[in-house]
Motif scaffolding. Structure first.
Motif, short mmCIF file in Angstrom:
data_model
loop_
_atom_site.label_atom_id
_atom_site.label_comp_id
_atom_site.label_asym_id
_atom_site.label_seq_id
_atom_site.Cartn_x
_atom_site.Cartn_y
_atom_site.Cartn_z
N ASP A 1 1.13 -1.09 0.37
CA ASP A 1 0.06 -0.33 0.34
C ASP A 1 0.70 0.95 -0.05
O ASP A 1 0.57 2.18 0.68
CB ASP A 1 -0.95 0.03 1.26
CG ASP A 1 -1.79 -0.88 0.99
OD1 ASP A 1 -2.92 -1.12 -0.06
OD2 ASP A 1 -2.41 -1.71 2.05
N TYR A 2 1.78 1.38 -0.58
CA TYR A 2 2.69 2.73 -0.64
C TYR A 2 2.74 2.82 -2.45
O TYR A 2 3.70 3.40 -3.10
CB TYR A 2 3.77 2.17 -0.67
CG TYR A 2 4.31 2.25 1.20
CD1 TYR A 2 4.59 3.38 1.60
CD2 TYR A 2 3.81 0.64 1.96
CE1 TYR A 2 4.21 3.31 3.22
CE2 TYR A 2 3.50 1.10 3.37
CZ TYR A 2 4.17 1.70 3.60
OH TYR A 2 4.25 2.00 5.83
N TRP A 3 1.80 3.09 -2.98
CA TRP A 3 1.74 3.84 -4.39
C TRP A 3 1.35 5.38 -4.24
O TRP A 3 2.10 5.77 -5.41
CB TRP A 3 -0.09 3.21 -4.93
CG TRP A 3 0.35 1.89 -5.28
CD1 TRP A 3 0.55 0.66 -4.55
CD2 TRP A 3 0.08 1.15 -6.71
NE1 TRP A 3 0.21 -0.84 -5.26
CE2 TRP A 3 0.25 -0.09 -6.26
CE3 TRP A 3 0.20 1.64 -7.76
CZ2 TRP A 3 0.39 -0.93 -7.18
CZ3 TRP A 3 -0.34 1.09 -9.39
CH2 TRP A 3 0.23 -0.08 -8.82
N LYS A 4 1.02 5.73 -3.28
CA LYS A 4 0.99 7.78 -3.06
C LYS A 4 1.41 7.56 -1.78
O LYS A 4 0.57 6.89 -1.06
CB LYS A 4 0.26 7.71 -3.50
CG LYS A 4 -0.80 8.06 -4.97
CD LYS A 4 -1.38 8.55 -4.86
CE LYS A 4 -2.75 8.79 -4.27
NZ LYS A 4 -3.62 9.51 -4.89
N VAL A 5 1.58 9.31 -1.66
CA VAL A 5 2.22 8.95 -0.38
C VAL A 5 1.56 10.93 0.28
O VAL A 5 1.73 11.56 -1.57
CB VAL A 5 3.84 9.22 0.55
CG1 VAL A 5 4.42 9.58 -0.57
CG2 VAL A 5 3.58 9.65 1.33
N SER A 6 1.04 11.45 0.88
CA SER A 6 0.68 12.48 1.11
C SER A 6 1.47 13.27 2.29
O SER A 6 1.16 12.47 3.18
CB SER A 6 -0.94 12.18 1.32
OG SER A 6 -1.42 12.41 0.31
N PHE A 7 1.80 14.11 1.94
CA PHE A 7 2.96 15.08 3.17
C PHE A 7 2.21 16.48 3.31
O PHE A 7 1.64 17.19 2.04
CB PHE A 7 4.11 15.26 2.87
CG PHE A 7 4.59 14.51 2.01
CD1 PHE A 7 5.46 13.56 3.03
CD2 PHE A 7 5.32 13.63 0.98
CE1 PHE A 7 6.99 12.53 3.35
CE2 PHE A 7 6.13 13.49 0.73
CZ PHE A 7 6.67 12.21 1.22
N ALA A 8 1.25 16.31 4.87
CA ALA A 8 0.83 17.25 4.95
C ALA A 8 0.77 18.20 5.78
O ALA A 8 2.17 16.97 7.17
CB ALA A 8 -0.21 17.26 5.14
N PRO A 9 0.45 18.85 6.91
CA PRO A 9 0.89 20.09 8.10
C PRO A 9 0.87 19.02 9.67
O PRO A 9 1.90 18.95 9.93
CB PRO A 9 0.43 20.92 7.80
CG PRO A 9 0.10 21.19 6.65
CD PRO A 9 -0.10 20.33 5.49
N ALA A 10 -0.35 18.35 8.87
CA ALA A 10 -0.12 17.58 10.93
C ALA A 10 0.02 16.06 10.17
O ALA A 10 0.10 15.16 11.16
CB ALA A 10 -2.23 16.69 10.33
N GLY A 11 0.71 15.47 9.15
CA GLY A 11 1.60 14.60 9.06
C GLY A 11 1.59 13.46 7.61
O GLY A 11 1.39 14.58 6.40
N THR A 12 2.05 12.84 7.29
CA THR A 12 2.19 12.01 6.23
C THR A 12 1.11 10.54 6.27
O THR A 12 0.41 10.27 7.39
CB THR A 12 3.59 11.18 5.95
OG1 THR A 12 3.94 10.42 6.63
CG2 THR A 12 3.80 12.10 5.87
N SER A 13 0.84 10.27 5.01
CA SER A 13 -0.17 8.82 4.75
C SER A 13 0.01 8.75 3.55
O SER A 13 0.48 9.39 2.66
CB SER A 13 -1.38 10.02 5.24
OG SER A 13 -2.29 9.87 4.36
N HIS A 14 0.13 7.14 3.79
CA HIS A 14 0.47 6.37 2.19
C HIS A 14 -0.63 5.75 1.90
O HIS A 14 -2.09 5.61 3.00
CB HIS A 14 1.36 5.63 2.46
CG HIS A 14 1.09 4.75 4.14
ND1 HIS A 14 0.64 3.51 3.22
CD2 HIS A 14 1.56 4.69 4.61
CE1 HIS A 14 0.30 2.48 4.51
NE2 HIS A 14 0.51 4.00 5.66
N SER A 15 -1.48 5.94 1.04
CA SER A 15 -2.10 4.80 0.02
C SER A 15 -1.92 3.72 -1.04
O SER A 15 -0.71 4.15 -1.62
CB SER A 15 -3.69 6.12 -0.53
OG SER A 15 -2.98 6.41 -1.75
#
Length: 162
Positions: free
Chosen positions: A26-40
């Protein structure tokens, strides 16, 4: 000609391993936001409805079909080392076609995924990028083409030098 067969088996084995790894992680995309990171990925991707988008389902289906064709490819590549009554052109030809079909399915799946995720709108403070599972999927495409091409070279060499 033995080196072409061994090269095909190695390329197909490597391709199947990388394809299954890309499909299952499940590491196709990663999102970096001020609140933290998430991956999908293909299996961990839900919108507000809790259902996967149609392009995710299409990507899954084509990658699963590519995996099944790749397993058939590996079977026929291994079978080329065993003597057969149907002649030399049966199993290598099927293996070559299977490699190109698997590569074609991967190309469709990843082109759909890339096109649909590329145009997604995100907030300006969120940075989204592709991750290693996505790149593993793209790496498998030329590897399957190489496996199919080496089978085609084997067929040409055998046809001209029986």
């Amino acid at each position: 000609m033995l080196c072409c067969r061994i090269f095909s088996v190695l390329m197909a084995s490597l391709s199947i391993s990388l394809l299954l790894m890309a499909l299952s992680t499940d590491y196709w995309k990663v999102s970096f936001a001020p609140a933290g990171t998430s991956h999908s990925g293909l299996w961990q991707y839900c919108m507000n409805t809790g259902l996967a988008e149609s392009y995710i389902i299409a990507t899954r289906v084509f990658l699963i079909m590519a995996s099944l064709v790749a397993l058939a490819l590996l079977f026929f590549l291994i079978a080329t080392f065993m003597p057969s009554v149907c002649g030399i052109l049966g199993k290598p030809w099927i293996a070559s076609v299977a490699a190109f079909v698997a590569g074609f399915f991967i190309l469709i799946a990843l082109a759909v995924y890339t096109a649909e995720t590329w145009k997604e709108k995100t907030s300006p403070e969120i940075q989204v990028s592709y991750e290693w599972s996505f790149y593993l999927g793209w790496i498998t495409f030329p590897l399957f083409i190489l496996a199919g091409e080496s089978r085609a070279v084997f067929l040409k060499l055998h046809h001209f030098n029986p």
